[in-house]
Each structure stands twice: as structure tokens, then as C-alpha cells.
Write a protein that holds these residues in place. Sequence first.
Motif, short mmCIF file in Angstrom:
data_model
loop_
_atom_site.label_atom_id
_atom_site.label_comp_id
_atom_site.label_asym_id
_atom_site.label_seq_id
_atom_site.Cartn_x
_atom_site.Cartn_y
_atom_site.Cartn_z
N TRP A 301 0.84 -1.18 0.00
CA TRP A 301 0.00 0.00 0.00
C TRP A 301 0.89 1.25 0.00
CZ3 TRP A 301 -5.56 0.38 0.99
CH2 TRP A 301 -6.22 -0.87 1.05
N LYS A 302 0.43 2.26 -0.74
CA LYS A 302 1.06 3.58 -0.70
C LYS A 302 -0.07 4.61 -0.60
CE LYS A 302 4.15 6.68 -3.25
NZ LYS A 302 4.93 6.87 -4.50
N CYS A 303 -0.16 5.23 0.57
CA CYS A 303 -1.30 6.11 0.86
C CYS A 303 -0.85 7.57 0.94
CB CYS A 303 -1.96 5.71 2.18
SG CYS A 303 -2.56 4.00 2.19
N ASN A 304 -1.46 8.43 0.11
CA ASN A 304 -1.25 9.88 0.15
C ASN A 304 -2.58 10.57 0.44
OD1 ASN A 304 1.52 9.66 -0.53
ND2 ASN A 304 0.95 9.46 -2.71
N ALA A 305 -2.54 11.87 0.58
CA ALA A 305 -3.74 12.62 0.89
C ALA A 305 -4.77 12.55 -0.24
CB ALA A 305 -3.40 14.07 1.19
N SER A 306 -4.29 12.49 -1.49
CA SER A 306 -5.21 12.53 -2.62
C SER A 306 -5.30 11.21 -3.38
CB SER A 306 -4.79 13.63 -3.61
OG SER A 306 -3.45 13.41 -4.05
N THR A 307 -4.35 10.31 -3.18
CA THR A 307 -4.37 9.04 -3.92
C THR A 307 -3.93 7.89 -3.01
OG1 THR A 307 -2.10 9.31 -4.70
CG2 THR A 307 -3.87 10.14 -6.13
N THR A 308 -4.35 6.72 -3.42
CA THR A 308 -3.90 5.48 -2.76
C THR A 308 -3.55 4.47 -3.85
OG1 THR A 308 -5.20 5.77 -0.75
CG2 THR A 308 -4.59 3.52 -1.33
N ASP A 309 -2.36 3.89 -3.74
CA ASP A 309 -1.92 2.85 -4.67
C ASP A 309 -1.87 1.50 -3.93
OD1 ASP A 309 -1.39 4.51 -6.98
OD2 ASP A 309 0.34 5.30 -5.88
N VAL A 310 -2.43 0.49 -4.57
CA VAL A 310 -2.47 -0.86 -3.99
C VAL A 310 -1.94 -1.85 -5.02
CG1 VAL A 310 -3.91 -2.69 -3.01
CG2 VAL A 310 -4.45 -0.29 -2.53
N ARG A 311 -1.10 -2.77 -4.53
CA ARG A 311 -0.62 -3.86 -5.39
C ARG A 311 -0.72 -5.17 -4.62
NH1 ARG A 311 5.45 -3.83 -6.68
NH2 ARG A 311 5.63 -5.78 -5.49
N VAL A 312 -1.25 -6.18 -5.29
CA VAL A 312 -1.38 -7.52 -4.71
C VAL A 312 -0.67 -8.51 -5.62
CG1 VAL A 312 -2.95 -9.32 -3.91
CG2 VAL A 312 -3.63 -6.90 -3.71
N ASP A 313 0.37 -9.13 -5.11
CA ASP A 313 1.08 -10.17 -5.86
C ASP A 313 0.55 -11.54 -5.43
OD1 ASP A 313 2.58 -8.18 -7.01
OD2 ASP A 313 4.30 -8.45 -5.65
N TYR A 314 0.37 -12.43 -6.38
CA TYR A 314 -0.10 -13.79 -6.06
C TYR A 314 0.75 -14.81 -6.83
CZ TYR A 314 -2.61 -13.38 -10.54
OH TYR A 314 -2.93 -13.19 -11.86
N LYS A 315 0.82 -16.00 -6.26
CA LYS A 315 1.61 -17.07 -6.87
C LYS A 315 0.97 -18.42 -6.57
CE LYS A 315 6.26 -19.09 -7.04
NZ LYS A 315 7.64 -19.04 -6.49
N GLY A 375 1.13 -13.59 -10.82
CA GLY A 375 0.68 -12.34 -11.40
C GLY A 375 0.53 -11.25 -10.35
N SER A 376 0.08 -10.07 -10.79
CA SER A 376 -0.11 -8.93 -9.89
C SER A 376 -1.41 -8.22 -10.23
CB SER A 376 1.05 -7.94 -10.02
OG SER A 376 2.26 -8.50 -9.58
N LEU A 377 -2.04 -7.68 -9.19
CA LEU A 377 -3.21 -6.82 -9.32
C LEU A 377 -2.81 -5.43 -8.88
CD1 LEU A 377 -5.85 -9.18 -7.61
CD2 LEU A 377 -5.15 -9.15 -10.03
N ARG A 378 -3.10 -4.42 -9.70
CA ARG A 378 -2.71 -3.04 -9.37
C ARG A 378 -3.92 -2.13 -9.49
NH1 ARG A 378 3.03 -2.45 -10.01
NH2 ARG A 378 3.97 -4.36 -10.86
N ALA A 379 -3.99 -1.16 -8.59
CA ALA A 379 -5.08 -0.18 -8.65
C ALA A 379 -4.62 1.13 -8.05
CB ALA A 379 -6.31 -0.69 -7.91
N LYS A 380 -5.11 2.24 -8.65
CA LYS A 380 -4.86 3.59 -8.12
C LYS A 380 -6.21 4.26 -7.89
CE LYS A 380 -2.33 7.87 -8.95
NZ LYS A 380 -1.35 8.58 -9.82
N PHE A 381 -6.39 4.81 -6.69
CA PHE A 381 -7.66 5.40 -6.28
C PHE A 381 -7.47 6.90 -6.04
CE2 PHE A 381 -7.42 1.02 -4.88
CZ PHE A 381 -8.64 0.47 -5.29
#
Length: 434
Positions: A301-315, A375-381
Motif C-alpha cells: 500500500w502507498k497512501c497519500n492525501a489525494s491518492t492510494t496505490d495498492v498492489r497484490v502479488d499472487y503465486k 501475477g499482480s493486481l494493481r489499482a490507483k484510487f
Amino acid sequence: MALMNRNSSSEELTKTKLSASSNEKGNNDLLAWDPLFKHSGDSSSSTSTISSSSSARPTTPLSVGTLVPPPRPASRPKLPAGKLGGINEIPRPFSPPVTSNSSPPPSAPLARAESSSSISSSASLSAANTPTIGVSRGPSPVSLGNQDTLPVAVALTESVNAYFKGADPTKCIVKITGDMTVSFPSGIIKVFTSNPCPAVLCFRVKNTSKLEQILPNAQLVYSTEEKLKPIFSLLFFAYSDTSQNDLNTRDFWMNMQAVTVYLKKLSEQNPSASYYNVDVLKYQVSSNGIQSTPLNLATYWKCNASTTDVRVDYKYNPASMAVPSMLSNIQVMVPVDGGVMNMQSLPPAKWNAEQMKAFWKLSDISEKSENGGSGSLRAKFDLSDGPSKPATLAVQFISEGSILSGVDIELVGTGYRLSLIKKRFATGRYMADC
């Protein structure tokens, strides 16, 4: 003398008519008893008809190819009826061919519950080209004679619970539990209730070396180690034999009187069911941290005041399974707070504003998947009221045809046949934190 011969012929003709009438009645009785020609509700009346008709009609040899003796002359003395008492006729519309001791007897077709429900079996024989041996196709799927084995099915279902912390594999906590269920076709209840001493159902649990604990039906178990002293209750379904030399197996046998009472109760609650499930035992599988998880996870997780980035790696982890199998119905749910206004994701995900969660649905994963199932799941909010707080995400999946522990089941003894073993595992609480 001519008068005596005429009287004798008249008596023979009268007996021939009576015999033909009796045989016709016996055939009608068999058709009435055969489940293919009646409804299950007529079973009680048809049973009494058989008992009365079988004593009235003459017995016939089992083999069709038997030589028929020529008709006796009128003056030949008649054999007393007691001379034929040694021929016993099996009261079934079709009889299997006589087999020698060196070859096994032909197996009966599987009951309807085995071919149309959860205890179905692909080995079912078609009634169109196979003689029916006392097997009903009506609502009550089993009506078997003394020489038939009764079909039962077993389901082994395991649940894997895991908690992943960040990308550190040493902090992964895993718990795997399993359940064994025996399915009885509904028609078996009539077989049990009509027999005061039905055959005891015995089964063996194999490959138990990875099991930490086996807990048979919590209220209904005896153990030979405790000299058949009740563990949980005076009512019991199963016994456990732990006095075996093989430490990799455990034998169990069921109290058929208690099973019969329980099945009757289930049938009263749901009389239209084609089969009834009985929970036999639960067990816990020993685990080895992240190596025991079918799908390894790591979150960032990378959390800022205006955005949040999330990455989930799976194997995908085939080593966790006794037999590597495909993971299907995979869903990943990530809650994000902070007033999400927009979401960009790869692969595409769906945002549920009411639940404040992002949902990914993934394709089936196996060893043949791209990158070996990694693989990886990525999202920016984009946020209106950030920053977000990292939350715990959840994952769901199932796998059919395999389990994690490698446990297997076989029947011991006679009287029953195992029509199907169904294996599957699924996620319980499968979570990951950053």
C-alpha cells in the motif's frame, strides 16, 4: 378302464389350468413388486403380495436352459409335493447368470441417487441394456435383495484458512481443517428398517500421517483404546479402531441402529430428498506456514492525501496439494476508504461504492497458466477525503477433485460399495495485510 383314463385326463387338464393361472398371478405379483412398475408408496402392499403368492405358485428352476422332461402318462404315479421342496426360487424379475467361485458376481446397477445427485457416479449402468436387479428408479432409489451391496458415497471437503502479513513469508499463519460426509440414498432407509441387523458399514481413512487430529462425530463415537467407553455421548454413530499396526491408517465402523434412527429423522424432515448426508468426522491437517497455502499472497500500500496505490502479488503453489489441481472462482476484494472518486486498475476491477471495495475476478489458475500461475493486481484510487488506511483484503477460491492433505477413503468388509468419492477444498478466511 376307459372311464378312469377320461377322469385322469380331466384332472390333468384342470391342474394345467390352475398351474397356468397360478403362474400368471405370480408374474403379476413380480411386476407389482418390481420398483420399475410401481410407486414407492406401494411397497408395503406389494411385499405382502409376494409372500402370499410365492407359496401358492409352483417353484421353477433358475436356469432357462434346463431340459424339460416329457409329459407323464396318465397312469404314472404322481410325486408327492414334498419332493420339490428343495428347489428355492429367487423372487426377482431377472436373475443374474450363475457364476463360479473364481469369477466375481455381476455388480448391480447404481441407484438413481448415484446418477442424479451429489452421490452420482459415472459408472451407472443403463436400465435399457442391463437387467435390473431390484433397483428402484422411483422416489425411493434403493430396493435391494440380500445378495446386493448397498451404495454409499463419501465427500471429503477441506477448508484452508490463511493470514499473510506484507511480503514476509515467515509471518504467514495457516490452518487447514477437513470434514468427511457419508451420503446414503433414501431407499436405504427401508432396507435398514426391515432388517434388525443390517451389515455394519466399515471404512478406512488412509494417508493420515499429515493429520494432527481426527475427531469422529463429536457426540457419537467409541474408541477401542478406551475399551469401547463412550467419549462424548451414549448415542453414537461410529467406532474408531486405533489399535492397528499401520500408523498411516485409521479404521472406523458405524453403529447401524443409531444411523437408522438418524436417517429416519432426516427423511421425516425432508421426505422428498433422494439422499441424506451424515457428518462422520472432522480432522485438522498439519501445516508448514506459507508452503501449505495453494495461493501465496503479498500486498503493498502507498497512501497519500489525494491518492492510494495498492498492489497484490499472487503465486500458485502446487506443492501445497497432494495432487496439483486448478483453482477456480477466484475473487479478490480490497476495501479502500478516504472517499474514492475514481479507480484505475489492471487487470480491470469493479468498484462497489456502497461497500467501498474493489473486486477482481480472475481466470482459473493452474500450473499451465501464464507465468506458472503468478501475477499482480494493481489499482490507483483518487480520493476526496484521504489519506486511506491500509485494510485487510480477502480472497476466495475453490478446487474440485483434490484436497490438500492427501487423505483417502476405502470401505472395509462386505455389504456396501463405494459409488463415489468426492474431493474438494475451498478458502475459509483467506486474508492479507500490508
